[in-house]
Scaffold this motif. Structure first.
Motif, PDB file in Angstrom:
ATOM      1  N   LEU A  74       0.831  -1.207   0.000  1.00 11.70           N
ATOM      2  CA  LEU A  74       0.000   0.000   0.000  1.00 11.70           C
ATOM      3  C   LEU A  74       0.864   1.255   0.000  1.00 11.70           C
ATOM      4  CD1 LEU A  74      -2.976  -0.735   2.437  1.00 11.70           C
ATOM      5  CD2 LEU A  74      -3.083  -0.378  -0.036  1.00 11.70           C
ATOM      6  N   LEU A  77       2.211   1.839  -3.448  1.00 14.47           N
ATOM      7  CA  LEU A  77       1.202   2.311  -4.394  1.00 14.47           C
ATOM      8  C   LEU A  77       0.873   3.785  -4.163  1.00 14.47           C
ATOM      9  CD1 LEU A  77      -1.216  -0.770  -4.426  1.00 14.47           C
ATOM     10  CD2 LEU A  77       0.498  -0.133  -6.149  1.00 14.47           C
ATOM     11  N   TYR A  78       0.807   4.201  -2.899  1.00 14.74           N
ATOM     12  CA  TYR A  78       0.519   5.612  -2.612  1.00 14.74           C
ATOM     13  C   TYR A  78       1.706   6.512  -2.939  1.00 14.74           C
ATOM     14  CZ  TYR A  78      -3.978   4.662  -0.377  1.00 14.74           C
ATOM     15  OH  TYR A  78      -5.290   4.309  -0.137  1.00 14.74           O
ATOM     16  N   GLN A  81       1.492   7.084  -6.545  1.00 13.28           N
ATOM     17  CA  GLN A  81       0.377   7.995  -6.814  1.00 13.28           C
ATOM     18  C   GLN A  81       0.787   9.454  -6.636  1.00 13.28           C
ATOM     19  OE1 GLN A  81      -3.387   8.933  -4.141  1.00 13.28           O
ATOM     20  NE2 GLN A  81      -3.413   6.823  -4.867  1.00 13.28           N
ATOM     21  N   ARG A 136      -9.907  -4.945  -7.755  1.00 15.99           N
ATOM     22  CA  ARG A 136      -9.059  -3.760  -7.754  1.00 15.99           C
ATOM     23  C   ARG A 136      -7.924  -3.853  -8.772  1.00 15.99           C
ATOM     24  NH1 ARG A 136     -12.950  -0.902  -5.668  1.00 15.99           N
ATOM     25  NH2 ARG A 136     -13.777  -1.872  -3.782  1.00 15.99           N
ATOM     26  N   LEU A 140      -6.169  -1.294 -11.330  1.00 13.59           N
ATOM     27  CA  LEU A 140      -4.860  -0.821 -10.892  1.00 13.59           C
ATOM     28  C   LEU A 140      -3.764  -1.126 -11.899  1.00 13.59           C
ATOM     29  CD1 LEU A 140      -3.255   0.422  -8.481  1.00 13.59           C
ATOM     30  CD2 LEU A 140      -2.829  -1.922  -7.748  1.00 13.59           C
ATOM     31  N   GLN A 188      -6.456   5.663 -10.182  1.00 14.38           N
ATOM     32  CA  GLN A 188      -5.659   4.681  -9.452  1.00 14.38           C
ATOM     33  C   GLN A 188      -5.913   4.796  -7.954  1.00 14.38           C
ATOM     34  OE1 GLN A 188      -2.869   5.432  -7.347  1.00 14.38           O
ATOM     35  NE2 GLN A 188      -1.323   3.827  -7.632  1.00 14.38           N
ATOM     36  N   ASP A 189      -6.115   6.022  -7.471  1.00 15.70           N
ATOM     37  CA  ASP A 189      -6.376   6.246  -6.056  1.00 15.70           C
ATOM     38  C   ASP A 189      -7.691   5.590  -5.624  1.00 15.70           C
ATOM     39  OD1 ASP A 189      -5.907   7.685  -3.468  1.00 15.70           O
ATOM     40  OD2 ASP A 189      -7.778   8.651  -4.021  1.00 15.70           O
ATOM     41  N   VAL A 192      -6.906   1.888  -5.280  1.00 17.52           N
ATOM     42  CA  VAL A 192      -6.059   1.590  -4.126  1.00 17.52           C
ATOM     43  C   VAL A 192      -6.836   1.758  -2.825  1.00 17.52           C
ATOM     44  CG1 VAL A 192      -3.972   2.235  -2.868  1.00 17.52           C
ATOM     45  CG2 VAL A 192      -3.952   2.210  -5.356  1.00 17.52           C
ATOM     46  N   TRP A 195      -8.980  -1.201  -2.445  1.00 10.70           N
ATOM     47  CA  TRP A 195      -8.190  -2.400  -2.157  1.00 10.70           C
ATOM     48  C   TRP A 195      -7.747  -2.411  -0.696  1.00 10.70           C
ATOM     49  CZ3 TRP A 195      -3.396  -4.196  -5.481  1.00 10.70           C
ATOM     50  CH2 TRP A 195      -3.178  -5.566  -5.263  1.00 10.70           C
TER      51      TRP A 195
END
Length: 537
Positions: A74, A77-78, A81, A136, A140, A188-189, A192, A195
């Motif tokens: 996570l 992924l952030y 982002q 997700r 993603l 994408q946010d 995520v 998810w």
């Protein structure tokens, strides 16, 4: 000094649905909500919680136990982002000295809108997916591959658009591509955030908030300050044996690097990260019904009053938030100095919201919101005086930077009080029956209340600026366009700077809000929760 990234865009996104459900459960403690949260934690996550507690298992780093890998994913992924958002934030700094006026900055500001308007297509992301790929990962994986591909393509056009070849800055091309990048990152946010509800166990679902806040801030740091620092000859010469007049990277090479990073990390996620199967009973009721519910919520009187009050106070601070940093550049402050000051604020942007949350977690969060308004007015006043000093004396001594840093710390503290308390209040009044839709709608309205006034501030500042053309026999004014005066051999003299006009009007509006609207705003938290909810369909 006009941080390029406001708390509303840097700390928390409008789609943090886990926050709503955990907060509502703590407030109501009803069996129905507790059952929902267990399901949202994921069947296996709940079983893991119980098994680890029963066996007294070693919970490892930070007490995460089996969720440690999920938290790392996570966070990654952030971080990704935040990178396109940071790159978008660096463009106004790059083009400020090569554009004709603030109209072009206003045009580029549209790149921030996709994150503020993602609610419009969020139900589509929730409802349409491939069961084989996962709810997700169906979005993603292709989204992040698209972001990587766009980053690899943009370098072929961005050099000319930035005016690096000696031509004019093409704001339309820049805004178009970076708006598309932001749209992909906003979508994408959504994936995520959704998810995160099932990736983490119930016991650790609160870590999604930390991953969002810290990860997105770090990603923004890489995209914004990371690029501006590496693009700076002064910074790069600190690590060179022979000084050069160019930076370590260009926008083109930096975009290519992150394009490769996106594609590689997405391939890793696609192959090695499994998505948990969610109970079909927890599937959304359908995007058509979701849109209907959003319309019903938007028409509620309390929601309209709340949004109106938020819009007024955000509009009052928009000129100082949007223009102060650009005005300091115009006054002669170097880009390198902006990078240095902004980098010192990164720890503050990460930890200050956590500190503020401790004192806003109450049944009356709007009291904290209102308490933060007057300190923010004072911070705006100090910042305005700093900009005036920069234009009047053209002197940037060490004391100037120290005072500027202290002002920004003070102003950011007040801004975070307002931001965090508004998020708390949104969670408090949200209807758990609507899942995350209600809170997402409120936060979308709050975000738009900030982005729209910022665009208007950029558009109006030149229109309320009064300037004269001197030493020219044919041109007498520099209004909206300095080029005719400069072409005729004259120079433009600013008689009344529109920045100060807008800031004074904004301060007057904020004082009016404190005097007249704050009592109305405060009463909203005393309204029964039923008055914030719509009847079930």
């Amino acid at each position: 000094m006009g941080s390029q990234k406001s708390p509303e865009s840097s700390i928390s996104s409008p789609n943090n649905r886990y926050y709503l459900r955990s907060t509502v459960r703590n407030r109501n403690n009803t069996p129905e909500v507790e059952k929902k949260e267990e399901v949202m934690g994921g069947e296996s996550g709940t079983d893991t919680d119980r098994q680890e507690e029963k066996n007294g298992a070693d919970l490892g780093f930070f007490g995460l136990g089996s969720d440690f890998f999920s938290v790392c994913v996570l966070m990654l992924l952030y971080v990704l982002q935040g990178v396109p958002l940071g790159l978008s934030g660096s463009i106004p700094i790059l083009i400020q000295k090569n554009i004709k006026g603030y109209d072009q900055q206003a045009a580029f500001s549209v790149v921030t809108y996709p994150f503020s308007m993602k609610l419009l297509w969020a139900p589509l992301v929730d409802c349409f997916y491939s069961p084989k790929l996962g709810r997700r990962k169906s979005w993603l994986v292709p989204l992040q591959l698209a972001i990587g591909s766009v980053m690899l393509y943009i370098p072929s056009v961005i050099g000319t658009a930035l005016g690096n070849d000696g031509g004019e800055v093409n704001v339309s091309v820049l805004a178009g591509w970076f708006c598309f990048l932001t749209f992909l990152a906003a979508t994408q946010d959504i994936a995520v955030d959704g998810w995160a509800l099932t990736m983490l166990s119930t016991r650790n679902v609160g870590w999604a908030s930390t991953c969002n806040s810290v990860g997105q801030t770090i990603g923004y740091f890489f995209g914004y300050l990371g690029f501006l620092a590496l693009d700076s000859p002064m910074f790069c010469n600190l690590f060179r044996d022979v000084e050069q007049d160019v930076g370590c990277v260009t926008m083109e090479s930096y975009l290519r690097f992150w394009g490769v990073v996106f594609i590689v990390t997405t391939s890793f996620v696609a192959v090695f990260v499994r998505e948990k199967v969610v109970d079909e009973k927890e599937q959304d009721e359908g995007f058509v019904q979701t849109y209907k519910n959003m319309y019903k919520v938007f028409r509620l009187r309390n929601v309209l009053v709340y949004t109106g009050c938020i819009f007024v106070i955000k509009a009052s601070f928009a000129p100082i938030d949007t223009l102060s940093g650009l005005k300091l550049l115009e006054a002669g402050l170097s880009k390198d100095s902006i990078v240095t000051l902004s980098s010192l604020l990164i720890p503050l942007q990460i930890f200050l919201p956590l500190f503020v949350t401790k004192y806003t977690n109450s049944s009356f969060p709007l009291n904290t919101f209102i308490s933060g308004v007057m300190p923010r007015i004072l911070g705006a006043l100090f910042c305005t005086l700093l900009v005036y000093h920069a234009f009047a004396f053209q002197s940037f001594t060490p004391s100037f930077y120290i005072v500027g840093l202290l002002i920004q710390i003070f102003y950011s503290g007040a801004a975070n009080m307002i931001f965090v308390s508004s998020m708390m209040f949104s969670a408090r009044v949200s209807d758990v029956r609507m899942g995350g839709t209600y809170m997402t709608l409120l936060n979308t309205l709050v975000n738009l209340s900030g982005t729209l006034p910022q665009t208007l501030s950029l558009w109006f500042v030149d229109r309320v600026t009064l300037s004269s053309c001197i030493s020219s026999e044919t041109v007498t004014s520099c209004y909206l366009d300095k080029q005719p005066c400069l072409s005729s051999g004259g120079t433009c003299r600013t008689d009344v700077d529109g920045f100060f006009v807008l800031v004074i009007l904004g301060m007057a509006l904020s004082l009016f809000w404190k005097w007249k609207l704050a009592p109305v705003f405060r009463k909203l938290q005393n309204q029964p929760l039923e008055s914030w909810h719509v009847s079930s369909s």
